[in-house]
Each structure stands twice: as structure tokens, then as C-alpha cells.
Write a protein that holds these residues in place. Structure first.
Motif, PDB file in Angstrom:
ATOM      1  N   LYS A  43       0.831  -1.207   0.000  1.00 21.52           N
ATOM      2  CA  LYS A  43       0.000   0.000   0.000  1.00 21.52           C
ATOM      3  C   LYS A  43       0.870   1.262   0.000  1.00 21.52           C
ATOM      4  CE  LYS A  43      -4.084  -1.946   2.230  1.00 21.52           C
ATOM      5  NZ  LYS A  43      -5.097  -1.763   3.291  1.00 21.52           N
ATOM      6  N   GLU A  44       0.215   2.366  -0.301  1.00 23.79           N
ATOM      7  CA  GLU A  44       0.889   3.656  -0.286  1.00 23.79           C
ATOM      8  C   GLU A  44       1.131   4.098   1.157  1.00 23.79           C
ATOM      9  OE1 GLU A  44       1.220   4.111  -4.269  1.00 23.79           O
ATOM     10  OE2 GLU A  44       1.549   5.878  -3.001  1.00 23.79           O
ATOM     11  N   ARG A  45       2.137   4.934   1.331  1.00 22.99           N
ATOM     12  CA  ARG A  45       2.369   5.520   2.643  1.00 22.99           C
ATOM     13  C   ARG A  45       1.212   6.464   2.962  1.00 22.99           C
ATOM     14  NH1 ARG A  45       8.306   7.740   3.994  1.00 22.99           N
ATOM     15  NH2 ARG A  45       8.679   5.645   3.165  1.00 22.99           N
ATOM     16  N   GLU A  46       0.714   6.403   4.190  1.00 21.00           N
ATOM     17  CA  GLU A  46      -0.425   7.221   4.552  1.00 21.00           C
ATOM     18  C   GLU A  46      -0.182   7.987   5.845  1.00 21.00           C
ATOM     19  OE1 GLU A  46      -3.890   4.817   5.214  1.00 21.00           O
ATOM     20  OE2 GLU A  46      -3.017   3.801   6.947  1.00 21.00           O
ATOM     21  N   PHE A  47      -0.839   9.099   5.933  1.00 19.26           N
ATOM     22  CA  PHE A  47      -0.746   9.972   7.097  1.00 19.26           C
ATOM     23  C   PHE A  47      -1.413   9.320   8.307  1.00 19.26           C
ATOM     24  CE2 PHE A  47      -0.838  13.673   9.665  1.00 19.26           C
ATOM     25  CZ  PHE A  47      -2.122  13.820  10.164  1.00 19.26           C
ATOM     26  N   VAL A  48      -0.795   9.492   9.471  1.00 24.56           N
ATOM     27  CA  VAL A  48      -1.370   8.983  10.708  1.00 24.56           C
ATOM     28  C   VAL A  48      -1.704  10.137  11.662  1.00 24.56           C
ATOM     29  CG1 VAL A  48      -0.982   7.554  12.745  1.00 24.56           C
ATOM     30  CG2 VAL A  48      -0.124   6.800  10.506  1.00 24.56           C
ATOM     31  N   ALA A  49      -0.697  10.951  11.966  1.00 29.72           N
ATOM     32  CA  ALA A  49      -0.913  12.029  12.932  1.00 29.72           C
ATOM     33  C   ALA A  49       0.147  13.102  12.747  1.00 29.72           C
ATOM     34  CB  ALA A  49      -0.867  11.502  14.360  1.00 29.72           C
ATOM     35  N   ALA A  50      -0.163  14.308  13.212  1.00 24.99           N
ATOM     36  CA  ALA A  50       0.780  15.416  13.115  1.00 24.99           C
ATOM     37  C   ALA A  50       0.629  16.336  14.314  1.00 24.99           C
ATOM     38  CB  ALA A  50       0.547  16.203  11.823  1.00 24.99           C
ATOM     39  N   ILE A  51       1.724  17.004  14.634  1.00 28.94           N
ATOM     40  CA  ILE A  51       1.704  17.960  15.728  1.00 28.94           C
ATOM     41  C   ILE A  51       2.499  19.186  15.303  1.00 28.94           C
ATOM     42  CG2 ILE A  51       3.705  16.874  16.873  1.00 28.94           C
ATOM     43  CD1 ILE A  51       2.304  17.620  19.563  1.00 28.94           C
ATOM     44  N   ASN A  52       1.903  20.343  15.531  1.00 22.11           N
ATOM     45  CA  ASN A  52       2.526  21.592  15.118  1.00 22.11           C
ATOM     46  C   ASN A  52       3.546  22.031  16.181  1.00 22.11           C
ATOM     47  OD1 ASN A  52       2.964  24.014  13.719  1.00 22.11           O
ATOM     48  ND2 ASN A  52       0.818  24.122  13.124  1.00 22.11           N
ATOM     49  N   LEU A  53       4.075  23.221  16.038  1.00 25.51           N
ATOM     50  CA  LEU A  53       5.046  23.724  16.997  1.00 25.51           C
ATOM     51  C   LEU A  53       4.429  23.817  18.384  1.00 25.51           C
ATOM     52  CD1 LEU A  53       6.713  26.568  14.913  1.00 25.51           C
ATOM     53  CD2 LEU A  53       7.356  24.166  15.085  1.00 25.51           C
ATOM     54  N   SER A  54       3.140  24.155  18.393  1.00 30.99           N
ATOM     55  CA  SER A  54       2.412  24.194  19.654  1.00 30.99           C
ATOM     56  C   SER A  54       1.990  22.784  20.013  1.00 30.99           C
ATOM     57  CB  SER A  54       1.166  25.078  19.518  1.00 30.99           C
ATOM     58  OG  SER A  54       0.279  24.842  20.586  1.00 30.99           O
ATOM     59  N   ILE A  55       2.259  22.363  21.213  1.00 30.39           N
ATOM     60  CA  ILE A  55       1.928  20.990  21.611  1.00 30.39           C
ATOM     61  C   ILE A  55       0.429  20.746  21.656  1.00 30.39           C
ATOM     62  CG2 ILE A  55       4.059  20.737  22.914  1.00 30.39           C
ATOM     63  CD1 ILE A  55       2.438  21.223  25.459  1.00 30.39           C
ATOM     64  N   THR A  56      -0.338  21.816  21.576  1.00 24.97           N
ATOM     65  CA  THR A  56      -1.792  21.648  21.631  1.00 24.97           C
ATOM     66  C   THR A  56      -2.427  21.559  20.262  1.00 24.97           C
ATOM     67  OG1 THR A  56      -2.131  24.032  21.714  1.00 24.97           O
ATOM     68  CG2 THR A  56      -1.898  22.881  23.824  1.00 24.97           C
ATOM     69  N   SER A  57      -1.640  21.723  19.219  1.00 24.81           N
ATOM     70  CA  SER A  57      -2.174  21.690  17.863  1.00 24.81           C
ATOM     71  C   SER A  57      -1.829  20.361  17.218  1.00 24.81           C
ATOM     72  CB  SER A  57      -1.587  22.847  17.046  1.00 24.81           C
ATOM     73  OG  SER A  57      -2.087  22.834  15.735  1.00 24.81           O
ATOM     74  N   THR A  58      -2.823  19.480  17.152  1.00 27.96           N
ATOM     75  CA  THR A  58      -2.613  18.135  16.625  1.00 27.96           C
ATOM     76  C   THR A  58      -3.678  17.778  15.594  1.00 27.96           C
ATOM     77  OG1 THR A  58      -3.923  17.163  18.412  1.00 27.96           O
ATOM     78  CG2 THR A  58      -1.547  17.319  18.765  1.00 27.96           C
ATOM     79  N   ALA A  59      -3.375  16.767  14.806  1.00 26.90           N
ATOM     80  CA  ALA A  59      -4.327  16.292  13.801  1.00 26.90           C
ATOM     81  C   ALA A  59      -4.137  14.796  13.627  1.00 26.90           C
ATOM     82  CB  ALA A  59      -4.127  17.013  12.477  1.00 26.90           C
ATOM     83  N   TYR A  60      -5.231  14.106  13.263  1.00 26.17           N
ATOM     84  CA  TYR A  60      -5.194  12.651  13.138  1.00 26.17           C
ATOM     85  C   TYR A  60      -5.946  12.195  11.892  1.00 26.17           C
ATOM     86  CZ  TYR A  60      -3.827  12.934  18.031  1.00 26.17           C
ATOM     87  OH  TYR A  60      -3.177  13.241  19.199  1.00 26.17           O
ATOM     88  N   ALA A  61      -5.492  11.071  11.358  1.00 24.45           N
ATOM     89  CA  ALA A  61      -6.261  10.406  10.322  1.00 24.45           C
ATOM     90  C   ALA A  61      -7.522   9.834  10.957  1.00 24.45           C
ATOM     91  CB  ALA A  61      -5.433   9.297   9.686  1.00 24.45           C
ATOM     92  N   ASP A  62      -8.580   9.772  10.195  1.00 23.69           N
ATOM     93  CA  ASP A  62      -9.830   9.238  10.731  1.00 23.69           C
ATOM     94  C   ASP A  62      -9.662   7.807  11.242  1.00 23.69           C
ATOM     95  OD1 ASP A  62     -12.014  10.875   8.288  1.00 23.69           O
ATOM     96  OD2 ASP A  62     -11.160  11.576  10.190  1.00 23.69           O
ATOM     97  N   SER A  63      -8.772   7.062  10.607  1.00 24.39           N
ATOM     98  CA  SER A  63      -8.597   5.646  10.946  1.00 24.39           C
ATOM     99  C   SER A  63      -7.999   5.439  12.341  1.00 24.39           C
ATOM    100  CB  SER A  63      -7.712   4.965   9.904  1.00 24.39           C
ATOM    101  OG  SER A  63      -6.457   5.615   9.822  1.00 24.39           O
ATOM    102  N   VAL A  64      -7.342   6.463  12.886  1.00 28.45           N
ATOM    103  CA  VAL A  64      -6.715   6.311  14.200  1.00 28.45           C
ATOM    104  C   VAL A  64      -7.288   7.279  15.232  1.00 28.45           C
ATOM    105  CG1 VAL A  64      -4.572   5.525  13.134  1.00 28.45           C
ATOM    106  CG2 VAL A  64      -4.821   7.937  13.786  1.00 28.45           C
ATOM    107  N   LYS A  65      -8.139   8.165  14.799  1.00 27.63           N
ATOM    108  CA  LYS A  65      -8.695   9.173  15.706  1.00 27.63           C
ATOM    109  C   LYS A  65      -9.423   8.497  16.865  1.00 27.63           C
ATOM    110  CE  LYS A  65      -9.986  12.769  13.550  1.00 27.63           C
ATOM    111  NZ  LYS A  65     -10.741  13.684  12.666  1.00 27.63           N
ATOM    112  N   GLY A  66      -9.150   8.954  18.064  1.00 27.39           N
ATOM    113  CA  GLY A  66      -9.760   8.374  19.253  1.00 27.39           C
ATOM    114  C   GLY A  66      -8.988   7.197  19.824  1.00 27.39           C
ATOM    115  N   ARG A  67      -8.036   6.684  19.055  1.00 27.02           N
ATOM    116  CA  ARG A  67      -7.224   5.543  19.519  1.00 27.02           C
ATOM    117  C   ARG A  67      -5.755   5.906  19.657  1.00 27.02           C
ATOM    118  NH1 ARG A  67      -6.461   1.346  16.396  1.00 27.02           N
ATOM    119  NH2 ARG A  67      -6.853   2.385  14.387  1.00 27.02           N
TER     120      ARG A  67
END
Length: 127
Positions: A43-67
Motif C-alpha cells: 500500500k501507499e504511505r499514509e498519514f497517521v498524525a501530526a503535531i505543530n510547533l504548539s503541543i496543543t495543535s494536533t491532527a489525526y487520520a480518521d482511521s486512528v482518531k480516538g485511539r
């Protein structure tokens, strides 16, 4: 020379947990935006999660969100990915990636946005 070294991968049963770590050297860590990607066999490489310079700014792929939870410790030059309730579909090689902050909008889910990559750590989840 910027280096990213991942650790923490392994084999676990479905429902288990793993904590991945990525230590960064060669550049001021606090100026790097960080991400985790994964690649399953065939499979292709896919995004999982990211965090910006601020430790409070995060993002998740739907497949892992909440886990999963991404965090960073600027004092230790380390970014973490805590993964809980693991599923067999979480199996793959997990890569840490770093993006030099240059202002502007951040396309955190795009692998092309990142400047530096680790070698990856294998995660295998058995059902």
C-alpha cells in the motif's frame, strides 16, 4: 545533518497498545513540525498524525482518531505516538517525519510537505 530515529515498534495482539518514539538531532527541534506516517505491505504511505510547533495543535487520520495520541517533548527532542486499541489494519512500518517551519499553511497530511524522514519502525498487530 538532521536525523530522525524511531523506536517502540513491535508485535502485539489486537486490542493492545504501543508507544512509538522519534528522537530528532541536528536541528532545533522546537522549529520542526512533526508527523507520523505508516505504510502497510503493498500500500501507499499514509498519514497517521501530526503535531505543530504548539503541543496543543494536533491532527489525526480518521482511521486512528480516538485511539492514538501524538505528543512532543521539546526538552528531549522527541515526538511520541501512543497507539491504543490496536487493530490488525494498523500493521505496517511507521515513519517519523519533520517539516521545517517556514510559516504559512501546513498541509500536514501530505508526505511531500516534510523535509526529513526516519528509517521506520515495524508495527505488527495480530488478531
Amino acid at each position: 545533518q538532521v536525523q530522525l530515529v524511531e523506536s517502540g515498534g513491535g508485535s502485539v495482539q489486537a486490542g493492545g497498545s504501543l508507544r512509538l518514539s522519534c528522537v530528532v538531532s541536528g536541528r532545533t527541534f522546537s522549529t520542526l513540525r512533526m508527523g507520523w506516517f505508516r505504510q502497510a505491505p503493498g500500500k501507499e504511505r499514509e498519514f497517521v498524525a501530526a503535531i505543530n510547533l504548539s503541543i496543543t495543535s494536533t491532527a489525526y487520520a480518521d482511521s486512528v482518531k480516538g485511539r492514538s495520541t501524538i505528543s512532543r517533548d521539546n526538552a528531549k527532542n522527541t515526538v511520541y505516538l501512543q497507539m491504543d486499541s490496536l487493530k490488525s489494519e494498523d500493521t505496517g512500518v511507521y515513519y517519523c517525519a519533520a517539516d521545517r517551519y517556514q510559516g504559512g499553511r501546513w498541509s500536514f497530511s501530505s508526505s511531500g510537505e516534510y523535509d526529513y524522514w526516519g528509517q521506520g519502525t515495524q508495527v505488527t498487530v495480530s488478531s
